[in-house]
Design an enzyme around this catalytic site. Structure first.
Site, short mmCIF file in Angstrom:
data_model
loop_
_atom_site.label_atom_id
_atom_site.label_comp_id
_atom_site.label_asym_id
_atom_site.label_seq_id
_atom_site.Cartn_x
_atom_site.Cartn_y
_atom_site.Cartn_z
CB SER A 132 -51.80 -1.95 57.72
OG SER A 132 -51.70 -3.03 58.61
CE1 TYR A 157 -47.87 1.25 60.69
CE2 TYR A 157 -49.16 -0.60 61.53
CZ TYR A 157 -48.50 0.02 60.50
OH TYR A 157 -48.48 -0.57 59.26
CE LYS A 161 -49.62 2.60 57.64
NZ LYS A 161 -48.96 3.33 56.55
N1 UFG Z 1 -44.09 -13.62 66.22
C1 UFG Z 1 -43.43 -14.47 67.05
N2 UFG Z 1 -42.17 -14.15 67.43
C2 UFG Z 1 -41.53 -13.01 67.01
C3 UFG Z 1 -42.22 -12.15 66.15
C4 UFG Z 1 -43.51 -12.47 65.77
O1 UFG Z 1 -43.98 -15.49 67.45
O2 UFG Z 1 -40.39 -12.77 67.42
C5 UFG Z 1 -45.46 -13.94 65.78
C6 UFG Z 1 -46.46 -12.90 66.19
O3 UFG Z 1 -46.92 -13.13 67.48
C7 UFG Z 1 -47.51 -13.06 65.10
C8 UFG Z 1 -46.72 -13.49 63.88
O4 UFG Z 1 -45.48 -13.99 64.38
O5 UFG Z 1 -48.38 -14.08 65.44
C9 UFG Z 1 -46.43 -12.36 62.93
O6 UFG Z 1 -45.85 -11.29 63.65
P1 UFG Z 1 -45.20 -10.03 62.94
O7 UFG Z 1 -44.67 -9.14 64.01
O8 UFG Z 1 -44.26 -10.47 61.88
O9 UFG Z 1 -46.43 -9.38 62.18
P2 UFG Z 1 -47.79 -8.83 62.79
O10 UFG Z 1 -48.85 -9.65 62.19
O11 UFG Z 1 -47.78 -8.69 64.24
O12 UFG Z 1 -47.71 -7.34 62.25
C10 UFG Z 1 -48.09 -7.06 60.98
C11 UFG Z 1 -47.40 -5.80 60.48
C12 UFG Z 1 -47.89 -4.57 61.17
C13 UFG Z 1 -49.39 -4.57 61.25
C14 UFG Z 1 -49.91 -5.83 61.84
C15 UFG Z 1 -51.40 -5.90 61.89
O13 UFG Z 1 -45.98 -5.90 60.66
O14 UFG Z 1 -47.45 -3.46 60.44
O15 UFG Z 1 -49.46 -6.90 61.04
O16 UFG Z 1 -51.84 -7.09 62.43
F1 UFG Z 1 -49.84 -3.54 62.00
#
Ligand code: UFG
Length: 350
Positions: A132, A157, A161
């Site tokens: 990841s 998590y 990785k």
């Molecule tokens: N976000 C929102 N509202 C939500 C969900 C997400 O605004 O309800 C935003 C988050 O703050 C972030 C973006 O949308 O800025 C993406 O969020 P995600 O949760 O979809 O994805 P992440 O980037 O947080 O997570 C992903 C993977 C993880 C990994 C991570 C590493 O899902 O497995 O990237 O940065 F660990």
């Protein structure tokens, strides 16, 4: 006489999950025989039939926990003809890992060790590992390349990785094992058929399933986490990539090792598009392709989120000869088609 190459048999762990199921489809469509192992903790065996509809072949399947050494050893004793492994099976919820760290270490690290034992026993050399972009934390330089420093993990998590990549670094150095670690950015979307896609349990953590569930009426309002980041519109930037593009990269990666094309025992590749989008741009793309106005509100930042990250994909482009093909609107449209298919299944009681 034409001698046909023997079909390669690939073990796909976690093959009923989101990325796993799409990869099984691509493998089968590329002439591989697949056997899936999954404990179904976070997925459903119904996916097997769906893969069968898409490809014409229902893959072989065994249900057990790869973190449990005994059934894993038993599995490898019964299957001495596996040519390569694509290892997806893992827990993946960042927030949950904070409250259940031991479970995450036991599952994500333990399963990789048990698989290594099986590889040793059966002389299997090649493994593709699901890593990841979380290993980079907030990178100092964007787009981030594979040589960027690994930052201290922000969650168990993310730590698993990093640990698994470390394990592979040492096992590939001292055992007859070769590995490719694929660092995914943000996989989204679903298969064009709308037969397989992401099936989040309960309230989704990730942005895109939350958007589609809000639009379909399962959730009231999307919370946008923070609009005071140093980005064009203040919301955080990620590199969203279509799950089928990610799946295709796994086929290329396992073939690369089996065709002796790898340049070192452990290779690492970023899987992204190379383009970053803000949360608001993702919402706009969704509204454009669906014609649905999304109900959302801006709230505080989510703890643990990085501000911005997107991939330098040149290594995967040149070495793997792979490039993400699908654009953001196509990704969002496929996610929406999938959500609508799930909704009509619910209505029809399926
Ligand atoms: N976000 C929102 N509202 C939500 C969900 C997400 O605004 O309800 C935003 C988050 O703050 C972030 C973006 O949308 O800025 C993406 O969020 P995600 O949760 O979809 O994805 P992440 O980037 O947080 O997570 C992903 C993977 C993880 C990994 C991570 C590493 O899902 O497995 O990237 O940065 F660990």
């Amino acid at each position: 006489m034409i001698v046909k190459n023997k079909m390669k048999k690939i073990l796909v762990t976690g093959g009923t999950g989101f990325i796993g199921s799409h990869t099984v489809v691509e493998l089968q469509q590329n002439g591989c025989e697949v056997i899936i192992v999954d404990n179904l903790f976070n997925s459903s065996a119904d996916v097997l039939e769906k893969i069968g509809i898409i490809t014409g072949i229902i893959p072989a399947f065994e249900q057990f926990d790869l973190a449990d050494p005994a059934p894993t050893a038993g599995f490898f004793s019964r299957h001495s003809d596996i040519d390569g492994i694509i290892h997806f099976a893992a827990f993946k919820a960042v927030g949950e890992s904070m409250s259940k760290p031991l479970g995450y270490y036991r599952n994500n690290v333990g399963s990789l060790l048990n698989i290594h034992e099986g590889m040793k026993k059966n002389g299997i050399r090649d493994i593709v590992f699901s890593s990841s972009c979380t290993v980079y934390g907030q990178p100092d330089i964007l787009p981030v390349t594979e040589t960027a420093p690994i930052k201290p993990a922000w969650s168990p998590y993310g730590n698993t990785k990093q640990m698994c990549e470390d394990i592979l670094r040492f096992t590939t150095a001292s055992l007859p094992v070769r590995a490719i670690a694929l660092r995914y950015f943000n996989p989204i979307g679903a298969h064009d058929s709308a037969l397989i896609g992401e099936l989040p349990l309960g309230v989704p953590n990730n942005l895109v399933p939350f958007i589609t569930q809000t639009a379909i009426g399962l959730r009231q309002c999307l919370k946008v986490f923070g609009n005071d980041y140093d980005t064009t519109d203040g919301t955080a930037i990620r590199d969203y990539i279509h799950v089928v593009d990610i799946a295709r990269a796994h086929v290329v990666a396992i073939e690369r090792m089996m065709d002796e094309k790898g340049k070192s025992p452990l290779e690492v590749f970023n899987l992204g598009t190379g383009k970053g989008f803000t949360v608001l741009e993702i919402i706009q793309s969704f509204e454009r392709v669906s014609g649905v106005k999304l109900n959302y509100e801006i709230v505080d930042r989510r703890p643990g989120d990085v501000e911005k990250v997107w991939a330098d994909t040149s290594l995967a482009n040149t070495e793997l000869g792979w490039k993400a093909e699908k654009e953001i609107d196509e990704m969002m449209l496929s996610a929406w088609k999938w959500e609508k298919a799930l909704s009509s299944n619910r209505v029809n009681g399926k």
